[in-house]
Design an enzyme around this catalytic site. Structure first.
Site, PDB file in Angstrom:
ATOM      1  N   GLN A  31     -13.102  -4.057   3.314  1.00  0.00           N
ATOM      2  CA  GLN A  31     -11.336  -3.711   3.013  1.00  0.00           C
ATOM      3  C   GLN A  31     -11.715  -2.205   2.725  1.00  0.00           C
ATOM      4  O   GLN A  31     -10.099  -1.783   2.905  1.00  0.00           O
ATOM      5  CB  GLN A  31     -10.367  -4.585   2.526  1.00  0.00           C
ATOM      6  CG  GLN A  31     -10.211  -5.033   1.343  1.00  0.00           C
ATOM      7  CD  GLN A  31     -11.361  -5.947   1.119  1.00  0.00           C
ATOM      8  OE1 GLN A  31     -12.409  -6.694   1.205  1.00  0.00           O
ATOM      9  NE2 GLN A  31     -10.901  -6.626   0.191  1.00  0.00           N
ATOM     10  N   TYR A  32     -11.753  -1.878   1.602  1.00  0.00           N
ATOM     11  CA  TYR A  32     -11.781  -0.912   0.636  1.00  0.00           C
ATOM     12  C   TYR A  32     -12.614   1.347   2.330  1.00  0.00           C
ATOM     13  O   TYR A  32     -12.722   1.789   1.272  1.00  0.00           O
ATOM     14  CB  TYR A  32     -13.099  -0.034  -0.065  1.00  0.00           C
ATOM     15  CG  TYR A  32     -11.811  -1.466  -1.335  1.00  0.00           C
ATOM     16  CD1 TYR A  32     -10.471  -1.603  -0.583  1.00  0.00           C
ATOM     17  CD2 TYR A  32     -12.589  -2.425  -2.035  1.00  0.00           C
ATOM     18  CE1 TYR A  32     -10.151  -2.590  -1.939  1.00  0.00           C
ATOM     19  CE2 TYR A  32     -11.707  -3.283  -2.593  1.00  0.00           C
ATOM     20  CZ  TYR A  32     -10.773  -4.257  -2.278  1.00  0.00           C
ATOM     21  OH  TYR A  32     -10.296  -4.760  -3.389  1.00  0.00           O
TER      22      TYR A  32
ATOM     23  N   ARG B 262      -2.159  -0.022   9.184  1.00  0.00           N
ATOM     24  CA  ARG B 262      -2.476  -0.396   7.941  1.00  0.00           C
ATOM     25  C   ARG B 262      -2.323   1.783   6.774  1.00  0.00           C
ATOM     26  O   ARG B 262      -2.991   2.189   7.829  1.00  0.00           O
ATOM     27  CB  ARG B 262      -3.830  -0.470   6.852  1.00  0.00           C
ATOM     28  CG  ARG B 262      -4.055  -1.088   5.753  1.00  0.00           C
ATOM     29  CD  ARG B 262      -5.414  -1.759   5.465  1.00  0.00           C
ATOM     30  NE  ARG B 262      -5.385  -2.231   3.825  1.00  0.00           N
ATOM     31  CZ  ARG B 262      -6.581  -1.819   3.258  1.00  0.00           C
ATOM     32  NH1 ARG B 262      -7.583  -1.527   3.571  1.00  0.00           N
ATOM     33  NH2 ARG B 262      -6.289  -1.461   1.717  1.00  0.00           N
ATOM     34  N   HIS B 263      -1.829   0.725   5.680  1.00  0.00           N
ATOM     35  CA  HIS B 263      -1.800   2.519   4.960  1.00  0.00           C
ATOM     36  C   HIS B 263      -3.113   3.331   4.183  1.00  0.00           C
ATOM     37  O   HIS B 263      -4.196   2.680   4.604  1.00  0.00           O
ATOM     38  CB  HIS B 263      -1.804   2.082   3.909  1.00  0.00           C
ATOM     39  CG  HIS B 263      -1.949   0.964   2.280  1.00  0.00           C
ATOM     40  ND1 HIS B 263      -2.772   1.568   2.313  1.00  0.00           N
ATOM     41  CD2 HIS B 263      -1.750  -0.485   2.290  1.00  0.00           C
ATOM     42  CE1 HIS B 263      -3.860   0.576   2.021  1.00  0.00           C
ATOM     43  NE2 HIS B 263      -2.661  -0.880   1.439  1.00  0.00           N
TER      44      HIS B 263
ATOM     45  N   ARG C   4      -6.073   4.277  -0.644  1.00  0.00           N
ATOM     46  CA  ARG C   4      -5.459   4.790  -1.709  1.00  0.00           C
ATOM     47  C   ARG C   4      -6.610   4.535  -2.900  1.00  0.00           C
ATOM     48  O   ARG C   4      -7.471   3.843  -2.762  1.00  0.00           O
ATOM     49  CB  ARG C   4      -4.343   3.626  -1.679  1.00  0.00           C
ATOM     50  CG  ARG C   4      -4.743   2.366  -1.824  1.00  0.00           C
ATOM     51  CD  ARG C   4      -4.138   1.603  -2.111  1.00  0.00           C
ATOM     52  NE  ARG C   4      -4.516  -0.232  -2.267  1.00  0.00           N
ATOM     53  CZ  ARG C   4      -5.721  -0.751  -3.133  1.00  0.00           C
ATOM     54  NH1 ARG C   4      -5.545  -0.385  -4.089  1.00  0.00           N
ATOM     55  NH2 ARG C   4      -6.178  -1.873  -2.091  1.00  0.00           N
TER      56      ARG C   4
ATOM     57  N   ARG D 130       2.657   3.273  -1.006  1.00  0.00           N
ATOM     58  CA  ARG D 130       1.695   3.862  -0.456  1.00  0.00           C
ATOM     59  C   ARG D 130       1.523   3.472   1.407  1.00  0.00           C
ATOM     60  O   ARG D 130       1.627   4.337   2.385  1.00  0.00           O
ATOM     61  CB  ARG D 130       0.929   3.112  -0.527  1.00  0.00           C
ATOM     62  CG  ARG D 130       0.570   1.872  -0.530  1.00  0.00           C
ATOM     63  CD  ARG D 130      -1.022   1.560  -1.066  1.00  0.00           C
ATOM     64  NE  ARG D 130      -1.330   0.337  -0.731  1.00  0.00           N
ATOM     65  CZ  ARG D 130      -0.323  -0.808  -1.610  1.00  0.00           C
ATOM     66  NH1 ARG D 130       0.119  -0.539  -3.345  1.00  0.00           N
ATOM     67  NH2 ARG D 130      -1.014  -2.361  -2.090  1.00  0.00           N
TER      68      ARG D 130
ATOM     69  N   LYS E 229     -10.566 -12.272   3.071  1.00  0.00           N
ATOM     70  CA  LYS E 229      -9.265 -12.076   3.912  1.00  0.00           C
ATOM     71  C   LYS E 229      -9.827 -13.902   4.562  1.00  0.00           C
ATOM     72  O   LYS E 229      -8.452 -14.004   5.466  1.00  0.00           O
ATOM     73  CB  LYS E 229      -9.866 -11.187   4.803  1.00  0.00           C
ATOM     74  CG  LYS E 229      -9.876 -10.530   4.456  1.00  0.00           C
ATOM     75  CD  LYS E 229      -8.996  -9.605   3.415  1.00  0.00           C
ATOM     76  CE  LYS E 229      -8.444  -8.111   1.954  1.00  0.00           C
ATOM     77  NZ  LYS E 229      -7.556  -8.361   1.698  1.00  0.00           N
TER      78      LYS E 229
ATOM     79  N   HIS F 102       0.451  -3.883   5.110  1.00  0.00           N
ATOM     80  CA  HIS F 102      -0.611  -3.767   4.434  1.00  0.00           C
ATOM     81  C   HIS F 102      -1.932  -4.879   5.052  1.00  0.00           C
ATOM     82  O   HIS F 102      -1.981  -5.435   6.317  1.00  0.00           O
ATOM     83  CB  HIS F 102      -0.552  -4.762   2.953  1.00  0.00           C
ATOM     84  CG  HIS F 102       0.501  -4.306   2.457  1.00  0.00           C
ATOM     85  ND1 HIS F 102       0.498  -3.299   0.988  1.00  0.00           N
ATOM     86  CD2 HIS F 102       1.686  -4.352   2.223  1.00  0.00           C
ATOM     87  CE1 HIS F 102       0.760  -2.712   0.732  1.00  0.00           C
ATOM     88  NE2 HIS F 102       2.319  -3.989   1.640  1.00  0.00           N
TER      89      HIS F 102
END
Length: 521
Positions: free
Chosen positions: A120-121, A147-148, A151, A232, A351, A406
């Protein structure tokens, strides 16, 4: 610099104090003439300044990308060939017919073969080239759930990562030259907020949305935009509106219509106190793969101690520092391809067993959004007894909706809808297939990378249906530009009849069949 923008009615929303925009702001996308002139001039000026700064920021990367010489990889990174790196750089900026003229986010300078193993990164990447609707079909409505952007680590995780770095850095000497940068290294990542690269990718997404769906917008049908209340997420939404306005040459200027507080039930934020969070399964997997990595690292840094949690934090430093600095972090070169495959699977498990199919109360957390989606697709009031807040503005007369959220909420929506189903549950003790993740369905980096987006299109098509040829309403769903098969509603060419799509969402239409109450009992 981050691309930040809000409605012309207020200051940048880094610390939001209200759940909706200024009540004086008209909701139909128009303004009184004098206010329009004043605010329009201000917005155009601000946007031009942002664009000028963005070009200045992006120019070195574009020059670097176009240069005939190949960039140098950090020494020791899995012996990746320079030829592969060159190929990745080209592929990072494909020629997209539907998105001509889009100002792309600068490349990170990291091979795609690495960034797609960051779970997810991972930064956003298209899973397929966007394809327009089939012949005989016209898109009449679009619903974007995004999704944002990329970050910094959240505060709690950042502290854990910094601890792992401190432990490894405490070695008196380093036998592995890949670790020698740690002698003078200081952890300097921020917490929670968007990084400039994340803002740029979101700005790009706004441009692409206009390029693809401009025919759905006019002066009286401006996109309706909502965001969950985290700063964010708000910044992501406003950056998207700036990109959309820039692509339209300021003809259409959407603004953030509704901010939904995360302190209460919220269709754009998962919340179920009694649900599991996947820590048991991820803990099992971490104990499987981390010890051998720790042993290898300690051979290059004798005299220190590393926990399994430290190993995970050091792995996570690779994606987080890379997106923050917009260049490959030296932490990346400490690990192998198999290490990052294990890291990806950790995210898959988290997840799956948090808001996905592996948690009984996972899908219920996405039901509120699915019911809102059904209301928009059918033009009927929302029927939901979970997280929909009927007191907030929720129009049904727009043709383009954009909601920002998110990744855990997006996973819950996938599970509630029936997307990305696996034939067997994920095993926390071993990888699911020898060639994982290539042949696997449930892969976090494909489903919910930073800036991930699920786009639900409503179409009018002239097609054969039930033995007759005629015009009807259909639905198509794309996740990161990949058309989903929609087998749960008899999908053909990625299309389902709207009626059958609605029927297939029985779990959501029944508001989770009592599961929502179990979240709080």
């Amino acid at each position: 610099m981050p691309l930040l923008r809000t409605s012309s009615k207020g200051p940048p929303p880094t610390l939001p104090t209200a759940t909706t925009p200024d009540a004086a702001q008209p909701l139909n996308g128009t303004r009184p003439r004098r206010a329009w002139l004043t605010n329009g001039c201000i917005r155009i000026t601000v946007t031009l300044l942002i664009l000028a700064a963005y070009f200045a920021w992006a120019r070195p990367w574009q020059a670097h990308r176009d240069a005939p010489t190949e960039p140098e990889l950090p020494q020791g990174l899995w012996d990746l060939a320079r030829a592969e790196y060159k190929h990745v750089q080209v592929q990072a900026h494909p020629e997209d017919v539907d998105a001509e003229g889009v100002l792309r986010a600068p490349p990170l300078g990291v091979p795609r073969s690495l960034t797609t193993k960051w779970a997810q990164y991972s930064p956003w990447h298209a899973m397929d080239k966007y394809r327009g609707p089939p012949a005989g079909c016209n898109i009449t409505q679009v619903n974007i759930l995004q999704r944002h952007g990329a970050r910094y680590p959240n505060a709690e995780d950042g502290e854990s990562y910094a601890t792992g770095v401190e432990h490894l850095s405490s070695a008196e000497k380093f036998r592995d030259k890949r670790l020698k940068f740690l002698k003078e290294y200081e952890y300097q990542l921020g917490a929670d907020d968007l990084v400039p690269f994340g803002a740029a990718q979101t700005f790009e997404a706004g441009q692409v949305a206009f390029k693809r769906y401009a025919h759905l917008v006019n002066n009286t049908r401006i996109p309706f935009v909502r965001a969950a209340g985290a700063p964010r997420v708000i910044s992501t939404a406003t950056n998207w509106t700036v990109g959309f306005a820039a692509a339209s040459h300021q003809r259409y200027q959407p603004y953030l219509n509704v901010i939904i507080s995360e302190e209460y039930n919220n269709t754009l934020n998962n919340d179920c106190p009694n649900a599991g969070n996947g820590t048991r399964e991820t803990g099992i997997w971490l104990s499987q793969f981390a010890p051998s990595i720790a042993k290898r690292l300690l051979e290059g840094a004798p005299g220190v101690e590393l926990t399994n949690t430290d190993v995970f934090g050091l792995l996570a430093m690779c994606p987080f520092e890379s997106v923050a600095l917009e260049t490959m972090s030296p932490f990346c070169s400490m690990f192998t391809q198999d290490d990052f495959r294990a890291f990806e699977y950790y995210g898959d498990l988290e997840k799956y067993y948090r808001t996905g199919y592996g948690e009984k109360l996972g899908p219920i957390q996405g039901v509120g959004y699915v019911n809102e989606l059904l209301a928009r697709l059918t033009g009927t009031p929302v029927q939901d007894r979970t997280t929909h807040n009927a007191s907030l503005e929720f129009p049904l007369d727009r043709a383009l909706y954009a909601d920002f959220t998110h990744e855990n909420l997006m996973v819950a929506v996938y599970a509630a809808m029936g997307l990305f189903k696996t034939s067997t549950p994920l095993d926390p003790r071993q990888l699911p297939a020898p060639d994982y993740p290539h042949s696997w369905t449930w892969v976090a980096s494909r489903m919910v990378p930073f800036s991930a987006r699920m786009v639900t299109e409503r179409l009018t098509c002239v097609r054969e249906s039930r033995g007759r040829v005629g015009e009807g309403a259909y639905v198509r769903v794309l996740v990161n530009d990949e058309v989903q098969p929609l087998e749960f509603c008899g999908g053909k060419e990625g299309l389902c009849e709207l009626e059958r799509f609605v029927e297939s969402q029985e779990y959501a239409r029944r508001s989770g069949s009592g599961d929502f109450g179990q979240c709080y009992d």
